[in-house]
Design an enzyme around this catalytic site. Structure first.
Site, PDB file in Angstrom:
ATOM      1  N   LYS A 145       7.347 -16.574   7.917  1.00  7.26           N
ATOM      2  CA  LYS A 145       6.978 -17.164   9.142  1.00  7.26           C
ATOM      3  C   LYS A 145       6.340 -16.172   9.963  1.00  7.26           C
ATOM      4  CE  LYS A 145       8.868 -15.952  12.175  1.00  7.26           C
ATOM      5  NZ  LYS A 145       9.037 -14.645  12.799  1.00  7.26           N
TER       6      LYS A 145
ATOM      7  N   ARG B 234       0.814  -1.304   0.024  1.00  2.00           N
ATOM      8  CA  ARG B 234       0.149  -0.083   0.111  1.00  2.00           C
ATOM      9  C   ARG B 234       0.842   1.348  -0.081  1.00  2.00           C
ATOM     10  NH1 ARG B 234      -2.996  -1.725   5.300  1.00  2.00           N
ATOM     11  NH2 ARG B 234      -0.739  -1.790   5.764  1.00  2.00           N
TER      12      ARG B 234
HETATM   13  P1  NAP Z   1       5.936  -5.337   8.792  1.00  4.51           P
HETATM   14  O1  NAP Z   1       7.258  -4.358   8.349  1.00  4.51           O
HETATM   15  O2  NAP Z   1       5.207  -4.578  10.004  1.00  4.51           O
HETATM   16  O3  NAP Z   1       5.016  -5.407   7.782  1.00  4.51           O
HETATM   17  C1  NAP Z   1       5.457  -5.605   6.469  1.00  4.51           C
HETATM   18  C2  NAP Z   1       4.432  -4.841   5.406  1.00  4.51           C
HETATM   19  O4  NAP Z   1       3.225  -5.601   5.277  1.00  4.51           O
HETATM   20  C3  NAP Z   1       3.945  -3.428   5.896  1.00  4.51           C
HETATM   21  O5  NAP Z   1       5.286  -2.435   5.690  1.00  4.51           O
HETATM   22  C4  NAP Z   1       2.740  -3.072   5.009  1.00  4.51           C
HETATM   23  O6  NAP Z   1       3.366  -2.558   3.825  1.00  4.51           O
HETATM   24  C5  NAP Z   1       2.289  -4.519   4.919  1.00  4.51           C
HETATM   25  N1  NAP Z   1       1.130  -4.610   5.882  1.00  4.51           N
HETATM   26  C6  NAP Z   1       1.077  -4.653   7.209  1.00  4.51           C
HETATM   27  N2  NAP Z   1      -0.266  -4.962   7.603  1.00  4.51           N
HETATM   28  C7  NAP Z   1      -0.948  -5.054   6.728  1.00  4.51           C
HETATM   29  C8  NAP Z   1      -2.414  -5.292   6.304  1.00  4.51           C
HETATM   30  N3  NAP Z   1      -3.210  -5.335   7.413  1.00  4.51           N
HETATM   31  N4  NAP Z   1      -2.796  -5.364   4.948  1.00  4.51           N
HETATM   32  C9  NAP Z   1      -2.075  -5.606   3.887  1.00  4.51           C
HETATM   33  N5  NAP Z   1      -0.677  -5.080   4.201  1.00  4.51           N
HETATM   34  C10 NAP Z   1      -0.163  -5.021   5.442  1.00  4.51           C
HETATM   35  O7  NAP Z   1       6.369  -6.521   9.319  1.00  4.51           O
HETATM   36  P2  NAP Z   1       7.813  -7.524   9.134  1.00  4.51           P
HETATM   37  O8  NAP Z   1       8.654  -6.981  10.452  1.00  4.51           O
HETATM   38  O9  NAP Z   1       8.436  -7.048   7.664  1.00  4.51           O
HETATM   39  O10 NAP Z   1       7.363  -8.793   9.291  1.00  4.51           O
HETATM   40  C11 NAP Z   1       6.652  -9.264   8.320  1.00  4.51           C
HETATM   41  C12 NAP Z   1       6.572 -10.899   8.576  1.00  4.51           C
HETATM   42  O11 NAP Z   1       7.862 -11.267   8.370  1.00  4.51           O
HETATM   43  C13 NAP Z   1       5.947 -11.302   9.948  1.00  4.51           C
HETATM   44  O12 NAP Z   1       5.280 -12.585   9.658  1.00  4.51           O
HETATM   45  C14 NAP Z   1       7.208 -11.670  10.734  1.00  4.51           C
HETATM   46  O13 NAP Z   1       7.258 -12.570  11.745  1.00  4.51           O
HETATM   47  C15 NAP Z   1       8.170 -11.966   9.399  1.00  4.51           C
HETATM   48  N6  NAP Z   1       9.574 -11.912   9.985  1.00  4.51           N
HETATM   49  C16 NAP Z   1      10.302 -10.357  10.409  1.00  4.51           C
HETATM   50  C17 NAP Z   1      11.173 -10.246  11.039  1.00  4.51           C
HETATM   51  C18 NAP Z   1      11.635  -9.007  11.481  1.00  4.51           C
HETATM   52  O14 NAP Z   1      12.993  -8.789  11.893  1.00  4.51           O
HETATM   53  N7  NAP Z   1      10.872  -8.052  11.792  1.00  4.51           N
HETATM   54  C19 NAP Z   1      12.390 -11.215  10.978  1.00  4.51           C
HETATM   55  C20 NAP Z   1      11.922 -12.533  10.056  1.00  4.51           C
HETATM   56  C21 NAP Z   1      10.817 -12.550   9.595  1.00  4.51           C
HETATM   57  P3  NAP Z   1       2.278  -1.404   3.234  1.00  4.51           P
HETATM   58  O15 NAP Z   1       1.601  -0.536   4.383  1.00  4.51           O
HETATM   59  O16 NAP Z   1       3.175  -0.642   2.183  1.00  4.51           O
HETATM   60  O17 NAP Z   1       1.145  -1.957   2.689  1.00  4.51           O
END
Ligand code: NAP
Length: 305
Positions: free
Chosen positions: A89, A36
């Site tokens: 994951k 988004r």
């Molecule tokens: P994040 O940055 O909060 O979310 C990733 C992106 O998803 C957001 O920037 C947003 O992009 C989109 N998003 C969020 N909520 C949404 C919704 N309700 N509907 C549609 N799009 C949505 O999260 P993240 O840390 O990258 O983690 C994402 C996944 O990767 C999780 O399952 C997490 O467990 C895994 N992970 C994370 C890490 C870490 O270090 N953070 C490490 C390994 C794995 P837009 O606003 O541009 O749509």
């Protein structure tokens, strides 16, 4: 010819790991993003997933980097449109929805890969090999990290389906379920839930086979991602999130280069596509679901980012 991949949800993990892993991949090229707000320089960016599916049939793999709750709808739409799917994951918000994705992928002959990046840490394969045919006497996981560092401002982790401290804890469980020579099951859990949140900020778990775990998201300073295992052939430990193997206290294998995990996930995806196979192991998530089902809840101090 490299296989074209679309990344969905350009946030922390997409930028930190998926984009560099794809840039270096011999198998894949990043051909589109769907987010988004987020985007990646010089890659075609969509804000609407259906518009992407309609206009880019050449992109045959969709890699979903969204938080778990919104992920199912994207995965289902991608499979319906005939695309192979990689899931970050934890693979979903519930076990049932991932089973449904599995059935849909199988019915269409598509690859579904539920990734566990910590299983690709440098020393996990060596630890698994060493443990083969040994008896585990006891094991303890210590997974303590700073939620403000790894999930800055991400309120979704504290919402239903965000899993709280199990978001990192499931990484430890993905390693445990990979390396143990015999399966274990959860027998008790304590969940510490901040008074203003829906999911635990800390958890203590007990499993069959003298296996215990201590997850805490309030650790500042040095972070701890250790698995200590006592066996009939002496002690073994995995440190630094599965990247270093110690036997009897001496480092044996691995290094701390965590950038290797995501390239390994994409290499595995390339293998799955070649084999026309899927890889969906829900055993780490079963333990989390059981902990949330059986856990004794304790209310603790409010948490604010
Ligand atoms: P994040 O940055 O909060 O979310 C990733 C992106 O998803 C957001 O920037 C947003 O992009 C989109 N998003 C969020 N909520 C949404 C919704 N309700 N509907 C549609 N799009 C949505 O999260 P993240 O840390 O990258 O983690 C994402 C996944 O990767 C999780 O399952 C997490 O467990 C895994 N992970 C994370 C890490 C870490 O270090 N953070 C490490 C390994 C794995 P837009 O606003 O541009 O749509």
């Amino acid at each position: 010819m490299k296989t074209k991949v679309a990344l969905v949800g350009i946030g922390k993990i997409a930028v930190d790991q998926h984009v560099p892993a794809l840039a270096a991949s011999p198998d894949f090229e990043l051909a589109a993003t769907i987010s988004r707000q987020g985007s990646v320089a010089v890659v075609e960016a969509f804000t609407d997933f259906n518009a992407f599916l309609a206009t880019r049939p050449d992109v045959t793999v969709v890699s979903l980097c969204l938080p778990p709750v919104p992920r199912f709808d994207y995965a289902a739409a991608a499979l319906l449109a005939g695309r192979h799917v990689m899931l970050e994951k934890p693979p979903g918000a519930t076990l049932a929805e991932v089973h449904e994705l599995q059935a849909r992928a199988e019915a269409k002959g598509l690859t579904l890969y539920a990734t566990w990046h910590s299983r690709m840490a440098r020393a996990v394969a060596a630890a698994k090999a060493w443990l083969t045919a040994k008896t585990v006497i006891r094991a303890h996981i210590t997974w303590r990290e700073d939620v403000r560092k790894w999930h800055p401002g991400q309120d979704w982790v504290f919402e239903p389906g965000g899993m709280g401290v199990f978001d990192p804890g499931i990484n430890a469980l993905s390693i445990l379920t990979e390396i143990l020579p015999a399966p274990v099951h959860l027998t008790a859990a304590t969940l510490e839930v901040p008074e203003n949140r829906q999911t635990p900020i800390a958890a203590k778990l007990r499993f069959s086979g003298n296996v215990t775990a201590d997850f805490d998201w309030r650790q500042e300073g040095p972070q701890t991602w250790d698995i200590d295992i006592e066996t009939d052939h002496g002690p073994m430990a995995l440190r630094m999130g599965g990247n270093l193997l110690e036997l009897a206290g001496k480092p044996i294998a691995g290094d701390a280069d965590i950038m290797g995990e995501y390239p390994a996930l994409y290499a595995r995806m390339a293998d799955l596509l070649r084999m026309r196979a899927s890889d969906v192991d829900l055993s780490p998530m079963v333990h989390v679901a059981d902990a949330l089902s059986l856990g004794r809840r304790q209310t603790v101090a409010a948490f604010h980012f």
